[in-house]
Write a protein that holds these residues in place. Structure first.
Motif, PDB file in Angstrom:
ATOM      1  N   UNK A 323      14.600 -35.338  30.426  1.00 12.98           N
ATOM      2  CA  UNK A 323      15.340 -36.409  29.752  1.00 12.98           C
ATOM      3  C   UNK A 323      14.529 -36.965  28.582  1.00 12.98           C
ATOM      4  N   UNK A 324      13.220 -37.109  28.775  1.00  9.51           N
ATOM      5  CA  UNK A 324      12.362 -37.623  27.713  1.00  9.51           C
ATOM      6  C   UNK A 324      12.269 -36.629  26.554  1.00  9.51           C
ATOM      7  N   UNK A 325      12.283 -35.342  26.871  1.00  7.11           N
ATOM      8  CA  UNK A 325      12.303 -34.321  25.815  1.00  7.11           C
ATOM      9  C   UNK A 325      13.603 -34.416  25.031  1.00  7.11           C
ATOM     10  N   UNK A 326      14.719 -34.547  25.737  1.00  4.49           N
ATOM     11  CA  UNK A 326      16.029 -34.675  25.087  1.00  4.49           C
ATOM     12  C   UNK A 326      16.062 -35.872  24.140  1.00  4.49           C
ATOM     13  N   UNK A 327      15.615 -37.026  24.600  1.00  2.00           N
ATOM     14  CA  UNK A 327      15.714 -38.220  23.754  1.00  2.00           C
ATOM     15  C   UNK A 327      14.760 -38.136  22.562  1.00  2.00           C
ATOM     16  N   UNK A 328      13.571 -37.545  22.750  1.00  2.92           N
ATOM     17  CA  UNK A 328      12.620 -37.422  21.646  1.00  2.92           C
ATOM     18  C   UNK A 328      13.168 -36.506  20.551  1.00  2.92           C
ATOM     19  N   UNK A 329      13.749 -35.389  20.947  1.00  8.01           N
ATOM     20  CA  UNK A 329      14.320 -34.447  19.973  1.00  8.01           C
ATOM     21  C   UNK A 329      15.494 -35.103  19.233  1.00  8.01           C
ATOM     22  N   UNK A 330      16.338 -35.850  19.969  1.00 11.70           N
ATOM     23  CA  UNK A 330      17.472 -36.528  19.343  1.00 11.70           C
ATOM     24  C   UNK A 330      17.000 -37.552  18.318  1.00 11.70           C
ATOM     25  N   UNK A 336      15.155 -37.957  10.669  1.00 13.08           N
ATOM     26  CA  UNK A 336      15.135 -37.067   9.506  1.00 13.08           C
ATOM     27  C   UNK A 336      16.395 -37.255   8.665  1.00 13.08           C
ATOM     28  N   UNK A 337      17.542 -37.384   9.328  1.00 11.79           N
ATOM     29  CA  UNK A 337      18.807 -37.578   8.605  1.00 11.79           C
ATOM     30  C   UNK A 337      18.806 -38.892   7.830  1.00 11.79           C
ATOM     31  N   UNK A 338      18.251 -39.943   8.421  1.00  8.97           N
ATOM     32  CA  UNK A 338      18.220 -41.254   7.763  1.00  8.97           C
ATOM     33  C   UNK A 338      17.162 -41.277   6.656  1.00  8.97           C
ATOM     34  N   UNK A 339      16.066 -40.565   6.881  1.00 12.92           N
ATOM     35  CA  UNK A 339      14.994 -40.506   5.890  1.00 12.92           C
ATOM     36  C   UNK A 339      15.460 -39.786   4.626  1.00 12.92           C
ATOM     37  N   UNK A 340      16.322 -38.788   4.801  1.00 11.00           N
ATOM     38  CA  UNK A 340      16.877 -38.059   3.646  1.00 11.00           C
ATOM     39  C   UNK A 340      17.962 -38.932   3.016  1.00 11.00           C
ATOM     40  N   UNK A 341      17.598 -39.785   2.081  1.00 12.57           N
ATOM     41  CA  UNK A 341      18.485 -40.826   1.578  1.00 12.57           C
ATOM     42  C   UNK A 341      19.749 -40.271   0.922  1.00 12.57           C
ATOM     43  N   UNK A 342      19.659 -39.076   0.376  1.00 14.37           N
ATOM     44  CA  UNK A 342      20.825 -38.501  -0.295  1.00 14.37           C
ATOM     45  C   UNK A 342      21.830 -37.877   0.653  1.00 14.37           C
ATOM     46  N   UNK A 357      20.471 -41.994  22.096  1.00  8.25           N
ATOM     47  CA  UNK A 357      19.898 -41.210  23.199  1.00  8.25           C
ATOM     48  C   UNK A 357      18.562 -41.766  23.648  1.00  8.25           C
ATOM     49  N   UNK A 358      17.892 -42.520  22.788  1.00  7.01           N
ATOM     50  CA  UNK A 358      16.573 -43.062  23.133  1.00  7.01           C
ATOM     51  C   UNK A 358      16.624 -43.931  24.387  1.00  7.01           C
ATOM     52  N   UNK A 359      17.754 -44.587  24.630  1.00  5.70           N
ATOM     53  CA  UNK A 359      17.856 -45.484  25.775  1.00  5.70           C
ATOM     54  C   UNK A 359      17.927 -44.739  27.105  1.00  5.70           C
ATOM     55  N   UNK A 360      18.237 -43.450  27.068  1.00  2.76           N
ATOM     56  CA  UNK A 360      18.276 -42.669  28.307  1.00  2.76           C
ATOM     57  C   UNK A 360      16.899 -42.589  28.947  1.00  2.76           C
ATOM     58  N   UNK A 419       9.765 -40.748  13.898  1.00  3.68           N
ATOM     59  CA  UNK A 419       9.372 -39.350  14.093  1.00  3.68           C
ATOM     60  C   UNK A 419       8.028 -39.280  14.818  1.00  3.68           C
ATOM     61  N   UNK A 420       7.074 -40.094  14.378  1.00  2.00           N
ATOM     62  CA  UNK A 420       5.743 -40.092  14.998  1.00  2.00           C
ATOM     63  C   UNK A 420       5.812 -40.522  16.463  1.00  2.00           C
ATOM     64  N   UNK A 421       6.585 -41.581  16.744  1.00  2.00           N
ATOM     65  CA  UNK A 421       6.712 -42.070  18.127  1.00  2.00           C
ATOM     66  C   UNK A 421       7.370 -41.020  19.012  1.00  2.00           C
TER      67      UNK A 421
END
Length: 471
Positions: A323-330, A336-342, A357-360, A419-421
């Motif tokens: 579950x922790x792997x799933x939330x980290x990847x999500x 990345x999508x939010x960082x790519x401003x365009x 997904x982080x709340x899982x 991303x780092x967290x």
């Protein structure tokens, strides 16, 4: 539904589980619902007129959250110690009344400094709920029953967040200006009104712990069954906490690794806890107040679905780490999508929702810690409290540095921090998994040799013959 909650339990045990689910989960979930409702209303009020009416600027919104977190940290240990002397059915509802009164008070503030003071004391009162409930759940339920209950409990808080946004939008539409009060002020009044009767319900029905329960709806035989059915799974002997207790806990890996895991993985919730989507929508413009309140609810809805599905899966497999792997990847994908401003606006909406997904990981991490420490009641209580404490120690400064309101709408630092967290969460998850497996291997070797020095063998006491005959 019956199989999902109670598995293969039948007869007396199934009846007991039905009762404790009905009363423990109903109160804990309602309590946590109001906890998050009263906590998240600040973010909804901020984007619904409070900022302009109180002339807030710069990072004052972030300071409100930081001061709340400081109160939460200060109150955590005293609240947990109070549970050693005051029955949970008294202390937890009492603290709920305190934060309900403070919520009422927020509706009358005229400057941000007043909110600072109120939120500090509200944080102290609300710190009684999360760890206290996880400790209670871990005292009543077996490891293969715990994940689902932890997930349901955590989801109730998320539903409070979801409901807060919907409620604020409805309040703004229908009550804004009524009795010369702004819509955001009415939100705090209504939240307080919701909180009070739930606290009264807790006084009446909460059953305390298996060893001390006098709940009117449990028979003597059911109280005995509640204690005996978890022996061999969870240590049920409760002893005073002494200096030796802390020495024992700090001499093992569990406290360090579990605390580190949640201190880091808890920061993957920052997109939601700081209402980054709402601030982004307000900053780029083009959205109404109602839309800014409503649309971020999609993230919360995805968080609830992820939490419940993952919690049910982990109980059936007894594997928490995926579950922790799933939330980290999500969260990495979302950042990345939010960082790519365009990137297209539709993709950003999807990214914010997926970040839910982080709340899982919250329910799963605490179920995992309950499972790891099931053989030592004192260690379990200390580890659970420490996990939440260290996460809030990080929270106290994390949002100020990486998610200041002045960074809206891009939140570039916050996306990089996410991303780092998330990457660090993957590393900590592997560490806890490795140490748990190593401990099991060592315990198996000792068992083969005929020597077991585990805390459960030193302190656990099984039911005596008379108790077995009663059952």
């Amino acid at each position: 539904m019956r199989v999902a909650l109670w598995g293969n339990a039948s007869g007396k045990e199934a009846k007991l589980l039905f009762k404790i689910d009905s009363f423990i989960l109903s109160y804990c979930c309602l309590m946590y619902f109001t906890n998050y409702l009263d906590r998240s209303n600040i973010s909804n009020a901020f984007v619904s007129g409070m900022k302009e009416e109180l002339h807030m600027y710069g990072t004052e919104y972030n300071k409100i959250n930081t001061i709340f977190t400081c109160g939460y940290i200060v109150g955590m240990i005293p609240n947990n110690l109070m549970l050693q002397w005051v029955p949970p059915r008294i202390w937890l509802p009492l603290m709920q009344i305190v934060w309900g009164v403070l919520t009422f008070t927020t509706s009358a503030v005229h400057n941000v400094e007043s909110i600072y003071a109120i939120r500090f004391f509200q944080g102290m009162a609300e710190s009684s709920t999360f760890v206290g409930t996880h400790y209670v759940l871990g005292s009543w339920y077996k490891p293969d029953e715990l994940g689902k209950r932890s997930g349901i409990f955590t989801s109730s808080g998320l539903i409070g967040t979801l409901f807060s946004g919907i409620l604020q939008a409805a309040v703004y539409t229908h009550l804004n200006g009524v009795a010369n009060r702004s819509g955001w002020r009415w939100l705090f009044i209504i939240d307080g009104i919701i909180t009070m009767p739930i606290a009264l319900y807790g006084f009446l029905v909460f059953p305390d712990l298996p060893a001390t329960t006098n709940a009117f709806y449990l028979s003597d035989q059911e109280r005995l069954l509640a204690r005996t059915r978890i022996q061999g799974e969870i240590q049920v002997i409760h002893k005073p906490v002494t200096l030796g207790t802390f020495k024992r806990v700090l001499s093992k890996w569990r406290w360090y690794a579990c605390s580190l895991l949640f201190a880091i993985s808890g920061e993957t919730e920052c997109f939601g806890s700081n209402n980054i989507m709402g601030q982004w929508m307000k900053a780029i413009g083009g959205y109404t107040v109602e839309q800014i309140d409503y649309y971020p609810s999609g993230m919360t809805a995805f968080a609830v679905a992820s939490t419940l599905v993952c919690a049910t899966w982990t109980d059936s497999t007894r594997q928490r780490w995926p579950v922790l792997v799933y939330m980290a990847v999500a969260c990495i994908f979302a950042a990345i999508c939010i960082l790519a401003w365009g990137s297209p606006t539709a993709l950003k909406f999807a990214a914010f929702y997926i970040a839910g997904a982080s709340y899982a990981g919250q329910a799963t991490t605490f179920a995992w810690a309950n499972q790891i420490c099931a053989d030592d009641d004192q260690e379990r209580a200390i580890v659970l409290a420490s996990m939440n404490m260290w996460n809030n120690v990080v929270n106290a400064w994390w949002s100020l540095i990486f998610y200041p309101a002045t960074d809206a709408p891009k939140f570039q630092k916050g996306s990089i921090a996410m991303i780092c967290a998330s990457v660090a969460t993957l590393g900590c998850t592997w560490l806890v998994w490795f140490l748990e497996r190593r401990e099991h291997r060592l315990r198996g070797s000792r068992a083969i040799e005929g020597v077991d020095h585990s805390p459960s063998s030193l302190h656990e006491e099984g039911p005596n013959l008379e108790d077995k005959e009663k059952l």
